[in-house]
Design an enzyme around this catalytic site. Structure first.
Site, PDB file in Angstrom:
ATOM      1  N   GLU A   1       9.803  -3.090  12.319  1.00  0.00           N
ATOM      2  CA  GLU A   1      11.216  -2.796  12.583  1.00  0.00           C
ATOM      3  C   GLU A   1      11.632  -1.432  12.038  1.00  0.00           C
ATOM      4  O   GLU A   1      12.386  -0.697  12.674  1.00  0.00           O
ATOM      5  CB  GLU A   1      12.096  -3.893  11.954  1.00  0.00           C
ATOM      6  CG  GLU A   1      13.588  -3.638  12.002  1.00  0.00           C
ATOM      7  CD  GLU A   1      14.128  -3.509  13.414  1.00  0.00           C
ATOM      8  OE1 GLU A   1      14.116  -4.488  14.147  1.00  0.00           O
ATOM      9  OE2 GLU A   1      14.554  -2.392  13.792  1.00  0.00           O
TER      10      GLU A   1
ATOM     11  N   ASP B   1       8.334  13.727  16.226  1.00  0.00           N
ATOM     12  CA  ASP B   1       8.748  12.492  15.565  1.00  0.00           C
ATOM     13  C   ASP B   1       9.668  11.677  16.475  1.00  0.00           C
ATOM     14  O   ASP B   1       9.509  10.459  16.611  1.00  0.00           O
ATOM     15  CB  ASP B   1       9.461  12.824  14.245  1.00  0.00           C
ATOM     16  CG  ASP B   1       9.986  11.578  13.555  1.00  0.00           C
ATOM     17  OD1 ASP B   1       9.175  10.856  12.963  1.00  0.00           O
ATOM     18  OD2 ASP B   1      11.209  11.310  13.641  1.00  0.00           O
TER      19      ASP B   1
ATOM     20  N   VAL C   1      11.487   2.687  13.705  1.00  0.00           N
ATOM     21  CA  VAL C   1      12.456   3.420  14.521  1.00  0.00           C
ATOM     22  C   VAL C   1      13.836   3.310  13.900  1.00  0.00           C
ATOM     23  O   VAL C   1      14.307   2.209  13.622  1.00  0.00           O
ATOM     24  CB  VAL C   1      12.506   2.878  15.968  1.00  0.00           C
ATOM     25  CG1 VAL C   1      13.563   3.618  16.773  1.00  0.00           C
ATOM     26  CG2 VAL C   1      11.146   2.999  16.633  1.00  0.00           C
TER      27      VAL C   1
ATOM     28  N   VAL D   1       9.293   4.716   1.039  1.00  0.00           N
ATOM     29  CA  VAL D   1       9.417   3.383   1.645  1.00  0.00           C
ATOM     30  C   VAL D   1       8.956   2.299   0.671  1.00  0.00           C
ATOM     31  O   VAL D   1       9.663   1.311   0.427  1.00  0.00           O
ATOM     32  CB  VAL D   1       8.611   3.311   2.966  1.00  0.00           C
ATOM     33  CG1 VAL D   1       8.663   1.894   3.533  1.00  0.00           C
ATOM     34  CG2 VAL D   1       9.156   4.309   3.979  1.00  0.00           C
TER      35      VAL D   1
ATOM     36  N   LEU E   1       3.588   3.660  -2.843  1.00  0.00           N
ATOM     37  CA  LEU E   1       4.826   3.474  -3.611  1.00  0.00           C
ATOM     38  C   LEU E   1       5.644   4.767  -3.560  1.00  0.00           C
ATOM     39  O   LEU E   1       6.157   5.251  -4.556  1.00  0.00           O
ATOM     40  CB  LEU E   1       4.484   3.066  -5.056  1.00  0.00           C
ATOM     41  CG  LEU E   1       5.618   2.530  -5.935  1.00  0.00           C
ATOM     42  CD1 LEU E   1       6.271   1.311  -5.328  1.00  0.00           C
ATOM     43  CD2 LEU E   1       5.100   2.194  -7.335  1.00  0.00           C
ATOM     44  N   GLY E   2       5.720   5.333  -2.340  1.00  0.00           N
ATOM     45  CA  GLY E   2       6.561   6.508  -2.136  1.00  0.00           C
ATOM     46  C   GLY E   2       7.968   6.068  -1.774  1.00  0.00           C
ATOM     47  O   GLY E   2       8.478   5.087  -2.325  1.00  0.00           O
TER      48      GLY E   2
ATOM     49  N   LYS F   1       9.133   7.798  18.416  1.00  0.00           N
ATOM     50  CA  LYS F   1      10.097   6.693  18.390  1.00  0.00           C
ATOM     51  C   LYS F   1      10.490   6.290  19.807  1.00  0.00           C
ATOM     52  O   LYS F   1      10.736   5.114  20.081  1.00  0.00           O
ATOM     53  CB  LYS F   1      11.312   7.091  17.562  1.00  0.00           C
ATOM     54  CG  LYS F   1      10.925   7.166  16.074  1.00  0.00           C
ATOM     55  CD  LYS F   1      11.910   7.950  15.255  1.00  0.00           C
ATOM     56  CE  LYS F   1      11.504   7.985  13.788  1.00  0.00           C
ATOM     57  NZ  LYS F   1      12.307   8.960  13.019  1.00  0.00           N
TER      58      LYS F   1
ATOM     59  N   LEU G   1       0.868  -1.176   0.000  1.00  0.00           N
ATOM     60  CA  LEU G   1       0.000   0.000   0.000  1.00  0.00           C
ATOM     61  C   LEU G   1       0.904   1.226   0.000  1.00  0.00           C
ATOM     62  O   LEU G   1       1.509   1.560   1.009  1.00  0.00           O
ATOM     63  CB  LEU G   1      -0.896   0.014   1.247  1.00  0.00           C
ATOM     64  CG  LEU G   1      -1.739  -1.247   1.500  1.00  0.00           C
ATOM     65  CD1 LEU G   1      -2.560  -1.088   2.776  1.00  0.00           C
ATOM     66  CD2 LEU G   1      -2.646  -1.528   0.311  1.00  0.00           C
TER      67      LEU G   1
END
Lengths: 437, 437
Positions: free
Chosen positions: B136, B208, B139, B17, B14-15, B212, B12
């Protein structure tokens, strides 16, 4: 608690590693059972001398039986996992073999054994018989580097692994660098502190680091290299003067073990190496260890921590015990610890490239410098940094040359030309680690 | 190859990541199947605009179907694992929920979601239905820190985790430190380089990093903390002058997220913090990340690597995919990613202790210094370093005080006394990270 599955552990050896395992299993028992719903218990320990062991470990629970016959441990049908914590390669291997034949899972921190064929054969035997054989603590003590290479980094293609994997030599070099002291003096201090053994050769001559590089090469690349094939240089010949000159040019001297895999050829070596002060490995001080990896996807990473010691090493042995507990629980024992394997040919010496650091002494007279530069030019080696200053006696000049990347063949040519020229004295040569990103 | 089990993946997004995941799955396909005996294949990708996606990813294999309806992915019975790579908390959570209801295993790098209750509820749902939910990459991008905390370090009792877990702010602070430039200028540069977003507040105001830290606290201690409870300070108010003064006293300013657990009380915060130059975290430069752990057995460790980026983050998502593949293969899916949990109470503010760094300006006249020292003495705070110099205008004096450890209550008292004294101007305050071993 009655519903918890119980897993019984037999320990072979109650020295540094064994003592750490017993202590952690006792201190962290509650957390371990909370985490996995499994109750872990050390039930028997093989020791050389029961009275001495009891005296040395007064906190050992009464419920643990000490024995001087390792068969008591290996043949106990209630024991699931045998932890080999004796070290050495002959008796330890025999014990592990007997334990495997008796159907025990194995955990060890014994890098001497895991780095050689006898160890690999035992690992294969375990795998063939659905038994676990784990050895996380064999490299870099408390750092979970093998787990990281094995599982999360399996998704990447690593092409380089290098590291400071011997705490004794790193301690000695750190003191030499920071305090300007000589090798012999710091070695004696390390021995007094228990950081170096009475016979320090396994550490200071680099063999211990080489064993760990064999294991890292297997885990990082899936390639098995022969320990005897690895060129190994130790730190005995590193001088305070080398350290000082290197420092003035922005380098720290570290004993670096490294391996790389490019286009199906693998190369590994252990040598005192110049590390740029901006490189993360340069900041690893005293007896700490670190492993630096480079991968196609993950780029540069470093895993830093204690390389040895009762509790760090013990914690990693216990982590292997917990992993086996999980596997027993889910009936998935017998997976190879190093999942991936591929073939690679050993790199030809002439293809090995490195940046070189040369430290010459010459008579301080006109023409020497040009002669030296000519030698590099003849070998088609281009220079990155050149540095000349008179020596303290005013009769000799010190010339330091840092090259751009050159091959071993070029290095040989420079060495030969230097030897042919009695006025040029090559005091020392080191290869230089590339800058980190 | 016919005997290989095949596992199908639906993406889901396709940027950054998603693109990294698709690329690594393609480039490393052979290694992945060699490692696990499982063939992994991305079969469908949900995107906003098919033509744009094809144009942006010309190397995408023809066999992958692009769709603008996420139901095509979620309801495809041949898909085993759904990778959520969109980010955000509402639509992403809805998609994940639908995917879980359709029996899909989940992988995500979405720290925004995993750090809040909605995410925790979805994770619980997965666990209740024997489904995997791994994150995983949420972070520290490419660093396999959650795996290390979860498995090998489960054998230890960790009591502190701290780190540089936001690459954007670390890049900005590094440039400010090394080039003496101001915040606004470096932020603009980072935005131009794509290292900071157009609206940078999530990064530079610390949220942000706080997310984390919530996840790290869960993985390291088994303690769930509420994101809203964490005091968060960003880096907008860090000045070049603070950096320079700190540097002259041996510190680097870093945005540090940290959590500690002592005697059943937990505390976490995010703030620009002075890090001693001898501390391993001080060497983490530019957009790199690192997590520093302290444990009863393993002592001090650091995990260093790229905190973001297409390929590093993608590699960690793929490592989760491979882990799930193993679990499917061995029929062991549904184990919680964070195995361990315990209760802890949030630490009372007055019990929080820290070394403090105070930067004052005063009128440059007799008696000011003693007045200031008196304030610290009244609060029973002892001083470690004091440093005074005239300011450039010769009318004011700059006084820097580094204390020994003091409580928040003492800090309040000093703040109050300073405010009551109009001649003393507290320019800035930072807490100071303890020296590493």
């Amino acid at each position: 608690m009655a519903n918890l599955k119980q897993i019984n552990i037999g320990l072979l050896g109650l020295g540094t590693v064994g003592g750490g395992v017993a202590k952690i299993m006792h201190d962290h028992a509650q957390k371990m059972s909370d985490t996995e719903g499994i109750q872990y218990q050390v039930t028997k320990i093989f020791v050389r001398d029961i009275e001495k062991s009891k005296a040395k470990h007064p906190g050992l629970p009464e419920s643990i039986q000490l024995t001087t016959d390792f068969n008591d441990v290996i043949n106990d049908p209630s024991i699931d996992i045998v932890v080999e914590a004796m070290g050495g390669t002959t008796f330890a291997a025999d014990c592990i073999e007997s334990a495997l034949r008796a159907g025990k899972h194995i955990v060890t921190a014994n890098k001497d054994l895991v780095a050689i064929k006898r160890g690999l054969d035992l690992i294969q035997y375990a795998h063939d018989h659905q038994l676990d054989f784990l050895y996380e603590a064999a490299v870099a003590g408390g750092i979970p580097i093998l787990n990281s290479l094995r599982t999360p980094l399996a998704s990447d293609k690593l092409f380089s692994v290098s590291g400071i994997v011997n705490g004794t030599t790193n301690y000695i070099l750190t003191k030499m660098v920071e305090q300007g002291r000589g090798f012999d003096e710091v070695l004696a201090e390390a021995q007094a502190l228990g950081l170096a053994e009475a016979d320090p050769s396994g550490d200071v001559d680099g063999l211990d680091a080489a064993r760990k590089i064999v294991i890292l090469t297997k885990m990082a690349f899936g390639v098995t290299v022969d320990l005897n094939e690895i060129p190994v240089k130790g730190i005995r010949h590193v001088t305070a003067r080398d350290i000082q000159v290197a420092s003035s040019l922005g380098y720290v001297i570290k004993l670096i073990g490294r391996a790389n895999l490019v286009d199906g050829t693998v190369y590994a070596e252990v040598a005192p190496t110049l590390v740029p002060k901006t490189h993360p490995l340069s900041t690893v001080r005293n007896e700490m260890n670190a492993v630096f990896t480079e991968g196609a996807a993950t780029g540069e990473m470093m895993f830093y921590g204690p390389g040895a010691g009762e509790l760090p090493t013990g914690a990693m042995v216990v982590s292997d015990i917990m992993a086996i507990g999980q596997h027993i629980h889910t009936e998935t024992t017998g997976q190879p610890f190093a999942n991936y394997s591929q073939d690679a040919t050993w790199k030809k010496a002439e293809d090995i490239k490195s940046v070189g650091f040369f430290h010459f002494e010459t008579e301080d007279k006109q023409g020497q410098f040009i002669k030296l530069v000519q030698i590099f030019d003849d070998a088609k080696v281009s220079l990155d940094k050149v540095f000349q200053e008179p020596s303290s006696d005013d009769k000799t000049a010190k010339i330091v040359v840092v090259t751009h990347e050159m091959s071993q063949a070029q290095l040989q040519q420079i060495n030969q030309a230097t030897q042919d020229n009695p006025e040029l004295n090559l005091i020392s040569y080191y290869s230089v680690l590339p800058e980190a990103k």
